[in-house]
Write a protein that holds these residues in place. Structure first.
Motif, PDB file in Angstrom:
ATOM      1  N   ILE A  62       0.838  -1.198   0.000  1.00  0.00           N
ATOM      2  CA  ILE A  62       0.000   0.000   0.000  1.00  0.00           C
ATOM      3  C   ILE A  62       0.876   1.253   0.000  1.00  0.00           C
ATOM      4  CG2 ILE A  62      -1.629   1.339   1.392  1.00  0.00           C
ATOM      5  CD1 ILE A  62      -2.940  -1.382   2.119  1.00  0.00           C
ATOM      6  N   ALA A  63       1.953   1.237   0.773  1.00  0.00           N
ATOM      7  CA  ALA A  63       2.881   2.380   0.781  1.00  0.00           C
ATOM      8  C   ALA A  63       3.494   2.584  -0.601  1.00  0.00           C
ATOM      9  CB  ALA A  63       3.966   2.166   1.831  1.00  0.00           C
ATOM     10  N   SER A  64       3.830   1.500  -1.274  1.00  0.00           N
ATOM     11  CA  SER A  64       4.388   1.600  -2.627  1.00  0.00           C
ATOM     12  C   SER A  64       3.376   2.183  -3.601  1.00  0.00           C
ATOM     13  CB  SER A  64       4.835   0.218  -3.124  1.00  0.00           C
ATOM     14  OG  SER A  64       5.850  -0.296  -2.316  1.00  0.00           O
ATOM     15  N   LEU A  65       2.125   1.763  -3.487  1.00  0.00           N
ATOM     16  CA  LEU A  65       1.080   2.290  -4.363  1.00  0.00           C
ATOM     17  C   LEU A  65       0.846   3.781  -4.107  1.00  0.00           C
ATOM     18  CD1 LEU A  65      -1.405  -0.710  -4.158  1.00  0.00           C
ATOM     19  CD2 LEU A  65      -0.130   0.009  -6.193  1.00  0.00           C
ATOM     20  N   ALA A  66       0.838   4.173  -2.840  1.00  0.00           N
ATOM     21  CA  ALA A  66       0.662   5.595  -2.516  1.00  0.00           C
ATOM     22  C   ALA A  66       1.831   6.412  -3.055  1.00  0.00           C
ATOM     23  CB  ALA A  66       0.530   5.775  -1.007  1.00  0.00           C
ATOM     24  N   THR A  67       3.049   5.895  -2.898  1.00  0.00           N
ATOM     25  CA  THR A  67       4.242   6.584  -3.411  1.00  0.00           C
ATOM     26  C   THR A  67       4.161   6.740  -4.922  1.00  0.00           C
ATOM     27  OG1 THR A  67       5.562   5.735  -1.580  1.00  0.00           O
ATOM     28  CG2 THR A  67       6.762   6.468  -3.541  1.00  0.00           C
ATOM     29  N   LEU A  68       3.660   5.721  -5.591  1.00  0.00           N
ATOM     30  CA  LEU A  68       3.491   5.792  -7.039  1.00  0.00           C
ATOM     31  C   LEU A  68       2.539   6.926  -7.410  1.00  0.00           C
ATOM     32  CD1 LEU A  68       3.998   4.593  -9.875  1.00  0.00           C
ATOM     33  CD2 LEU A  68       2.127   2.967  -9.404  1.00  0.00           C
ATOM     34  N   HIS A  69       1.437   7.060  -6.695  1.00  0.00           N
ATOM     35  CA  HIS A  69       0.492   8.145  -6.981  1.00  0.00           C
ATOM     36  C   HIS A  69       1.111   9.519  -6.704  1.00  0.00           C
ATOM     37  CE1 HIS A  69      -3.177   6.050  -8.092  1.00  0.00           C
ATOM     38  NE2 HIS A  69      -2.867   5.133  -7.193  1.00  0.00           N
ATOM     39  N   PHE A  70       1.895   9.628  -5.645  1.00  0.00           N
ATOM     40  CA  PHE A  70       2.560  10.905  -5.371  1.00  0.00           C
ATOM     41  C   PHE A  70       3.565  11.252  -6.478  1.00  0.00           C
ATOM     42  CE2 PHE A  70       1.356  10.192  -0.784  1.00  0.00           C
ATOM     43  CZ  PHE A  70       0.462  11.256  -0.740  1.00  0.00           C
ATOM     44  N   ALA A  71       4.261  10.252  -6.994  1.00  0.00           N
ATOM     45  CA  ALA A  71       5.192  10.496  -8.105  1.00  0.00           C
ATOM     46  C   ALA A  71       4.435  10.943  -9.352  1.00  0.00           C
ATOM     47  CB  ALA A  71       6.005   9.235  -8.390  1.00  0.00           C
ATOM     48  N   GLU A  72       3.293  10.325  -9.599  1.00  0.00           N
ATOM     49  CA  GLU A  72       2.504  10.690 -10.781  1.00  0.00           C
ATOM     50  C   GLU A  72       1.973  12.116 -10.682  1.00  0.00           C
ATOM     51  OE1 GLU A  72       1.229   6.060 -11.300  1.00  0.00           O
ATOM     52  OE2 GLU A  72      -0.299   7.492 -10.633  1.00  0.00           O
ATOM     53  N   THR A  73       1.590  12.527  -9.505  1.00  0.00           N
ATOM     54  CA  THR A  73       1.107  13.901  -9.365  1.00  0.00           C
ATOM     55  C   THR A  73       2.250  14.895  -9.534  1.00  0.00           C
ATOM     56  OG1 THR A  73       1.186  13.626  -6.950  1.00  0.00           O
ATOM     57  CG2 THR A  73      -0.951  13.370  -8.014  1.00  0.00           C
ATOM     58  N   LEU A  74       3.458  14.481  -9.196  1.00  0.00           N
ATOM     59  CA  LEU A  74       4.619  15.343  -9.465  1.00  0.00           C
ATOM     60  C   LEU A  74       4.838  15.525 -10.959  1.00  0.00           C
ATOM     61  CD1 LEU A  74       7.360  14.409  -6.847  1.00  0.00           C
ATOM     62  CD2 LEU A  74       6.339  16.659  -7.252  1.00  0.00           C
ATOM     63  N   ILE A  75       4.542  14.457 -11.726  1.00  0.00           N
ATOM     64  CA  ILE A  75       4.681  14.557 -13.189  1.00  0.00           C
ATOM     65  C   ILE A  75       3.789  15.683 -13.719  1.00  0.00           C
ATOM     66  CG2 ILE A  75       4.208  13.367 -15.375  1.00  0.00           C
ATOM     67  CD1 ILE A  75       5.065  10.748 -13.928  1.00  0.00           C
ATOM     68  N   TRP A  76       2.641  15.892 -13.101  1.00  0.00           N
ATOM     69  CA  TRP A  76       1.769  16.992 -13.480  1.00  0.00           C
ATOM     70  C   TRP A  76       2.248  18.324 -12.903  1.00  0.00           C
ATOM     71  CZ3 TRP A  76      -1.726  17.080 -17.144  1.00  0.00           C
ATOM     72  CH2 TRP A  76      -2.384  15.913 -17.512  1.00  0.00           C
ATOM     73  N   ALA A  77       2.628  18.322 -11.631  1.00  0.00           N
ATOM     74  CA  ALA A  77       2.920  19.568 -10.921  1.00  0.00           C
ATOM     75  C   ALA A  77       4.176  20.270 -11.431  1.00  0.00           C
ATOM     76  CB  ALA A  77       3.045  19.308  -9.418  1.00  0.00           C
ATOM     77  N   VAL A  78       5.205  19.513 -11.767  1.00  0.00           N
ATOM     78  CA  VAL A  78       6.476  20.138 -12.182  1.00  0.00           C
ATOM     79  C   VAL A  78       6.299  21.026 -13.413  1.00  0.00           C
ATOM     80  CG1 VAL A  78       8.802  19.662 -13.054  1.00  0.00           C
ATOM     81  CG2 VAL A  78       7.972  18.494 -10.997  1.00  0.00           C
TER      82      VAL A  78
END
Length: 167
Positions: A62-78
């Protein structure tokens, strides 16, 4: 900033779609890695494995899945921050998280010329959260099998109906 004010809807959709495709690709690759790691760890779990190990594996997954979502939102935010659409990175990331989770009630907004990105970010969140949900259903199915195996083992293989017949 003139470049931002001259943006047209077709460019918005093209840019949004390209980032959407990158996010979906990253999610797919990430899900495969996480699922592969879960499967490698899961095959070592038996009905005799102590209870904390599968629970720890679930927490790590679950922590890995959450980290994946946080990385994906960075792809948008940057790019949103770097292009000056929402300059402070913290505000850009906040905006993306609100749209990605489809909450969408924020006080931070894109310039009007780029507002189509918000719904496209939401589409990426819907896709990726749905995909993550299906992975979690698959994982919890494995936990259900393990729990059934353990229940059978603790009963000695006798169901409650069989116990009533004998006694």
């Amino acid at each position: 900033m003139d470049e931002v004010s001259n943006t047209n809807p077709v460019l918005e959709i093209v840019v949004g779609t390209l980032i959407l495709i990158v996010v979906i690709f990253v999610h797919g690759a990430g899900i495969r890695v996480i699922n592969r790691q879960f499967s490698k760890s899961w095959i070592r779990i038996t009905k005799n494995t102590s209870h904390w190990r599968p629970n720890l594996l679930l927490a790590a997954t679950i922590a890995s899945l959450a980290t994946l979502h946080f990385a994906e939102t960075l792809i948008w935010a940057v790019p949103i921050s770097v292009r000056g659409l929402i300059p402070p990175m913290r505000d850009s990331y906040y905006f993306v998280l609100e749209n990605y989770t489809t909450l969408g009630e924020g006080t931070i907004r894109l310039p009007d010329q780029w507002r189509l990105l918000g719904p496209i970010i939401a589409i990426s969140g819907l896709f990726t959260f749905g995909w993550t949900g299906s992975v979690l259903v698959s994982i919890m199915t494995e936990f259900g099998r393990l729990d059934r195996d353990r229940a059978k083992n603790s009963d000695g293989g006798i169901s409650s109906g069989d116990a009533d017949v004998d006694g």
